[in-house]
Design a protein around this motif. Structure first.
Motif, PDB file in Angstrom:
ATOM      1  N   LEU A  59       3.065 -16.869  15.313  1.00 47.83           N
ATOM      2  CA  LEU A  59       1.599 -16.712  15.412  1.00 47.83           C
ATOM      3  C   LEU A  59       0.793 -17.268  16.179  1.00 47.83           C
ATOM      4  CD1 LEU A  59      -0.430 -14.783  12.451  1.00 47.83           C
ATOM      5  CD2 LEU A  59      -1.329 -16.321  14.260  1.00 47.83           C
ATOM      6  N   HIS A  60       0.174 -16.780  17.451  1.00 51.64           N
ATOM      7  CA  HIS A  60      -0.494 -17.327  18.188  1.00 51.64           C
ATOM      8  C   HIS A  60      -2.009 -16.800  18.493  1.00 51.64           C
ATOM      9  CE1 HIS A  60      -2.018 -18.007  22.568  1.00 51.64           C
ATOM     10  NE2 HIS A  60      -1.505 -19.152  22.362  1.00 51.64           N
ATOM     11  N   GLY A  61      -2.722 -17.765  18.480  1.00 51.59           N
ATOM     12  CA  GLY A  61      -4.235 -17.186  18.354  1.00 51.59           C
ATOM     13  C   GLY A  61      -4.997 -18.244  19.350  1.00 51.59           C
ATOM     14  N   LEU A  87      -3.154  -8.754  11.688  1.00 50.80           N
ATOM     15  CA  LEU A  87      -3.616  -8.573  13.079  1.00 50.80           C
ATOM     16  C   LEU A  87      -4.554  -7.391  13.177  1.00 50.80           C
ATOM     17  CD1 LEU A  87      -0.616  -9.271  15.456  1.00 50.80           C
ATOM     18  CD2 LEU A  87      -2.314 -10.936  14.537  1.00 50.80           C
ATOM     19  N   LYS A  88      -4.196  -6.257  12.541  1.00 50.98           N
ATOM     20  CA  LYS A  88      -5.258  -5.307  12.420  1.00 50.98           C
ATOM     21  C   LYS A  88      -6.492  -5.603  11.892  1.00 50.98           C
ATOM     22  CE  LYS A  88      -5.237  -0.446  10.882  1.00 50.98           C
ATOM     23  NZ  LYS A  88      -4.450   0.703  10.395  1.00 50.98           N
ATOM     24  N   VAL A  89      -6.668  -6.401  11.133  1.00 46.34           N
ATOM     25  CA  VAL A  89      -7.823  -6.879  10.338  1.00 46.34           C
ATOM     26  C   VAL A  89      -8.460  -8.179  11.193  1.00 46.34           C
ATOM     27  CG1 VAL A  89      -8.858  -8.348   8.273  1.00 46.34           C
ATOM     28  CG2 VAL A  89      -6.986  -6.459   7.904  1.00 46.34           C
ATOM     29  N   TYR A  90      -7.588  -9.070  11.600  1.00 46.75           N
ATOM     30  CA  TYR A  90      -8.519 -10.329  12.187  1.00 46.75           C
ATOM     31  C   TYR A  90      -8.678 -10.424  13.658  1.00 46.75           C
ATOM     32  CZ  TYR A  90      -8.606 -11.837   7.323  1.00 46.75           C
ATOM     33  OH  TYR A  90      -8.954 -12.002   6.133  1.00 46.75           O
ATOM     34  N   SER A  91      -7.480  -9.738  14.506  1.00 53.82           N
ATOM     35  CA  SER A  91      -7.334  -9.797  15.782  1.00 53.82           C
ATOM     36  C   SER A  91      -8.588  -9.250  16.690  1.00 53.82           C
ATOM     37  CB  SER A  91      -6.239  -9.288  16.385  1.00 53.82           C
ATOM     38  OG  SER A  91      -6.087  -9.884  17.751  1.00 53.82           O
ATOM     39  N   GLY A  92      -9.251 -10.222  17.369  1.00 52.53           N
ATOM     40  CA  GLY A  92     -10.640  -9.625  18.244  1.00 52.53           C
ATOM     41  C   GLY A  92     -11.759  -9.751  17.409  1.00 52.53           C
ATOM     42  N   ILE A  98     -13.651 -14.043  10.849  1.00 53.49           N
ATOM     43  CA  ILE A  98     -12.450 -14.215   9.945  1.00 53.49           C
ATOM     44  C   ILE A  98     -12.614 -15.399   8.843  1.00 53.49           C
ATOM     45  CG2 ILE A  98     -10.326 -15.474  10.790  1.00 53.49           C
ATOM     46  CD1 ILE A  98     -10.716 -14.385  13.592  1.00 53.49           C
ATOM     47  N   VAL A  99     -13.364 -16.317   9.051  1.00 51.53           N
ATOM     48  CA  VAL A  99     -13.492 -17.313   7.984  1.00 51.53           C
ATOM     49  C   VAL A  99     -14.261 -16.774   6.736  1.00 51.53           C
ATOM     50  CG1 VAL A  99     -14.622 -19.520   7.453  1.00 51.53           C
ATOM     51  CG2 VAL A  99     -13.303 -19.328   9.686  1.00 51.53           C
ATOM     52  N   ASP A 100     -15.176 -15.809   7.168  1.00 55.60           N
ATOM     53  CA  ASP A 100     -16.121 -15.496   5.964  1.00 55.60           C
ATOM     54  C   ASP A 100     -15.279 -14.115   5.174  1.00 55.60           C
ATOM     55  OD1 ASP A 100     -17.935 -17.202   6.685  1.00 55.60           O
ATOM     56  OD2 ASP A 100     -19.319 -15.861   7.482  1.00 55.60           O
ATOM     57  N   ASN A 101     -14.235 -13.695   5.551  1.00 57.80           N
ATOM     58  CA  ASN A 101     -13.671 -12.405   5.179  1.00 57.80           C
ATOM     59  C   ASN A 101     -12.153 -12.739   4.848  1.00 57.80           C
ATOM     60  OD1 ASN A 101     -15.426 -10.134   5.352  1.00 57.80           O
ATOM     61  ND2 ASN A 101     -15.683 -11.200   7.429  1.00 57.80           N
ATOM     62  N   ALA A 128      -2.908 -18.971   6.851  1.00 54.52           N
ATOM     63  CA  ALA A 128      -3.447 -20.412   7.140  1.00 54.52           C
ATOM     64  C   ALA A 128      -3.808 -20.704   8.759  1.00 54.52           C
ATOM     65  CB  ALA A 128      -2.613 -21.468   6.708  1.00 54.52           C
ATOM     66  N   LEU A 129      -2.783 -20.088   9.574  1.00 51.05           N
ATOM     67  CA  LEU A 129      -2.610 -20.165  10.935  1.00 51.05           C
ATOM     68  C   LEU A 129      -3.940 -19.398  11.570  1.00 51.05           C
ATOM     69  CD1 LEU A 129       0.904 -19.929  12.368  1.00 51.05           C
ATOM     70  CD2 LEU A 129      -1.015 -21.702  12.935  1.00 51.05           C
ATOM     71  N   ILE A 130      -4.105 -17.986  10.988  1.00 46.97           N
ATOM     72  CA  ILE A 130      -5.287 -17.270  11.345  1.00 46.97           C
ATOM     73  C   ILE A 130      -6.706 -18.066  11.010  1.00 46.97           C
ATOM     74  CG2 ILE A 130      -6.401 -15.178  10.808  1.00 46.97           C
ATOM     75  CD1 ILE A 130      -3.682 -13.943  10.450  1.00 46.97           C
ATOM     76  N   ARG A 131      -6.695 -18.681   9.991  1.00 46.31           N
ATOM     77  CA  ARG A 131      -8.011 -19.275   9.595  1.00 46.31           C
ATOM     78  C   ARG A 131      -8.105 -20.550  10.360  1.00 46.31           C
ATOM     79  NH1 ARG A 131     -11.073 -17.907   5.400  1.00 46.31           N
ATOM     80  NH2 ARG A 131     -11.749 -20.122   4.997  1.00 46.31           N
ATOM     81  N   GLY A 132      -7.084 -21.165  10.551  1.00 40.53           N
ATOM     82  CA  GLY A 132      -6.988 -22.515  11.192  1.00 40.53           C
ATOM     83  C   GLY A 132      -7.572 -22.537  12.597  1.00 40.53           C
ATOM     84  N   VAL A 133      -7.341 -21.252  13.394  1.00 41.92           N
ATOM     85  CA  VAL A 133      -7.546 -21.070  14.691  1.00 41.92           C
ATOM     86  C   VAL A 133      -9.227 -20.912  14.678  1.00 41.92           C
ATOM     87  CG1 VAL A 133      -7.379 -19.434  16.788  1.00 41.92           C
ATOM     88  CG2 VAL A 133      -5.449 -20.343  15.791  1.00 41.92           C
ATOM     89  N   ALA A 134      -9.456 -19.935  13.822  1.00 43.10           N
ATOM     90  CA  ALA A 134     -10.939 -19.481  13.815  1.00 43.10           C
ATOM     91  C   ALA A 134     -11.803 -20.838  13.413  1.00 43.10           C
ATOM     92  CB  ALA A 134     -11.211 -18.526  12.718  1.00 43.10           C
ATOM     93  N   GLU A 135     -11.221 -21.572  12.599  1.00 48.69           N
ATOM     94  CA  GLU A 135     -11.999 -22.691  12.006  1.00 48.69           C
ATOM     95  C   GLU A 135     -12.133 -23.608  13.085  1.00 48.69           C
ATOM     96  OE1 GLU A 135      -9.968 -24.073   8.388  1.00 48.69           O
ATOM     97  OE2 GLU A 135     -11.092 -22.431   7.355  1.00 48.69           O
ATOM     98  N   ALA A 136     -11.221 -23.803  14.056  1.00 46.90           N
ATOM     99  CA  ALA A 136     -11.172 -24.952  14.977  1.00 46.90           C
ATOM    100  C   ALA A 136     -12.286 -24.249  16.068  1.00 46.90           C
ATOM    101  CB  ALA A 136      -9.879 -24.728  15.783  1.00 46.90           C
ATOM    102  N   GLU A 137     -12.365 -22.936  16.356  1.00 44.74           N
ATOM    103  CA  GLU A 137     -13.234 -22.516  17.264  1.00 44.74           C
ATOM    104  C   GLU A 137     -14.713 -22.762  16.882  1.00 44.74           C
ATOM    105  OE1 GLU A 137     -12.954 -21.220  20.536  1.00 44.74           O
ATOM    106  OE2 GLU A 137     -10.934 -21.796  20.143  1.00 44.74           O
ATOM    107  N   LEU A 138     -14.821 -22.448  15.527  1.00 40.92           N
ATOM    108  CA  LEU A 138     -16.179 -22.880  14.862  1.00 40.92           C
ATOM    109  C   LEU A 138     -16.562 -24.279  15.061  1.00 40.92           C
ATOM    110  CD1 LEU A 138     -16.064 -20.659  11.444  1.00 40.92           C
ATOM    111  CD2 LEU A 138     -17.671 -20.196  13.517  1.00 40.92           C
ATOM    112  N   LYS A 139     -15.766 -25.073  14.986  1.00 42.21           N
ATOM    113  CA  LYS A 139     -15.987 -26.513  15.030  1.00 42.21           C
ATOM    114  C   LYS A 139     -16.189 -27.015  16.556  1.00 42.21           C
ATOM    115  CE  LYS A 139     -13.451 -28.336  11.225  1.00 42.21           C
ATOM    116  NZ  LYS A 139     -12.024 -28.773  10.512  1.00 42.21           N
TER     117      LYS A 139
END
Length: 141
Positions: A59-61, A87-92, A98-101, A128-139
Motif C-alpha cells: 500500500l503506497h500513499g 481506498l474507496k473511503v480514504y484515497s483522495g 483520514i485521521v479524524d474518520n 496503520a499504513l493509511i493513517r501513518g501517511v496521513a499523520e506524517a503529512e499533518l506533522k
C-alpha cells in the motif's frame, strides 16, 4: 470530493446489506479487488509492504495538492477487496479527514467477525499504513 467519508462508509454498509450471507459478501469483495488498478512495480518494496499480512500486500500513499492518494495490491483476492474498500473511503482525502474518520464501516459490515485472524492482522496493517501517511503529512504541514 463531494461525498464525505461518512457518506462513502454509509454507501458501503448499504452495499453489503444487500447480501444475505458471507459467501456472497466474499464474492463481492473479490470482485472489488479484481477491479483495483495495476500497482506500480517501483512500490513493491519492503517500505510499502503491509505488515502482518501472510500474503504479500503493498500500500503506497503520497500527498499531492493537500490530499493523500493511495495505491495498493495484494496476492490474496479477499485482501485486495478489503484494500479496495479502504481506498474507496480514504484515497483522495485530506490528511485531517483520514485521521479524524476511523474505518467504523468495517465493524458495521461484519468484517472483523468473518475474516481469519491472519487477515485481521493484515487489515490492521493496511489501516496503520493509511493513517501513518496521513499523520506524517499533518506533522509536515
Amino acid at each position: 470530493m463531494s461525498e464525505s467519508i461518512k457518506d462513502v462508509q454509509e454507501q458501503i454498509v448499504e452495499d453489503f446489506s444487500t447480501f444475505d450471507d458471507w459467501m456472497d459478501r466474499y464474492r463481492f469483495l473479490i470482485d472489488l479487488g479484481r477491479a483495483l488498478p495495476p500497482y506500480p512495480e517501483q512500490f513493491r518494496t519492503d517500505e510499502w509492504r503491509v505488515k502482518g499480512c501472510i500474503n504479500r500486500a503493498w500500500l503506497h500513499g503520497e500527498a499531492r495538492d493537500g490530499r493523500v492518494h493511495y495505491q495498493a495490491s495484494s496476492e490474496s483476492e479477499i485482501v485486495a477487496g478489503l484494500i479496495a474498500l479502504l481506498l474507496k473511503v480514504y484515497s483522495g482525502r485530506t490528511p485531517r479527514e483520514i485521521v479524524d474518520n476511523p474505518p467504523d464501516f468495517l465493524q458495521r459490515i461484519g468484517v472483523w467477525e468473518n475474516i481469519t485472524s491472519n487477515r485481521i492482522n493484515g487489515l490492521n496493517g493496511m489501516i496503520a499504513l493509511i493513517r501513518g501517511v496521513a499523520e506524517a503529512e499533518l506533522k509536515a504541514a
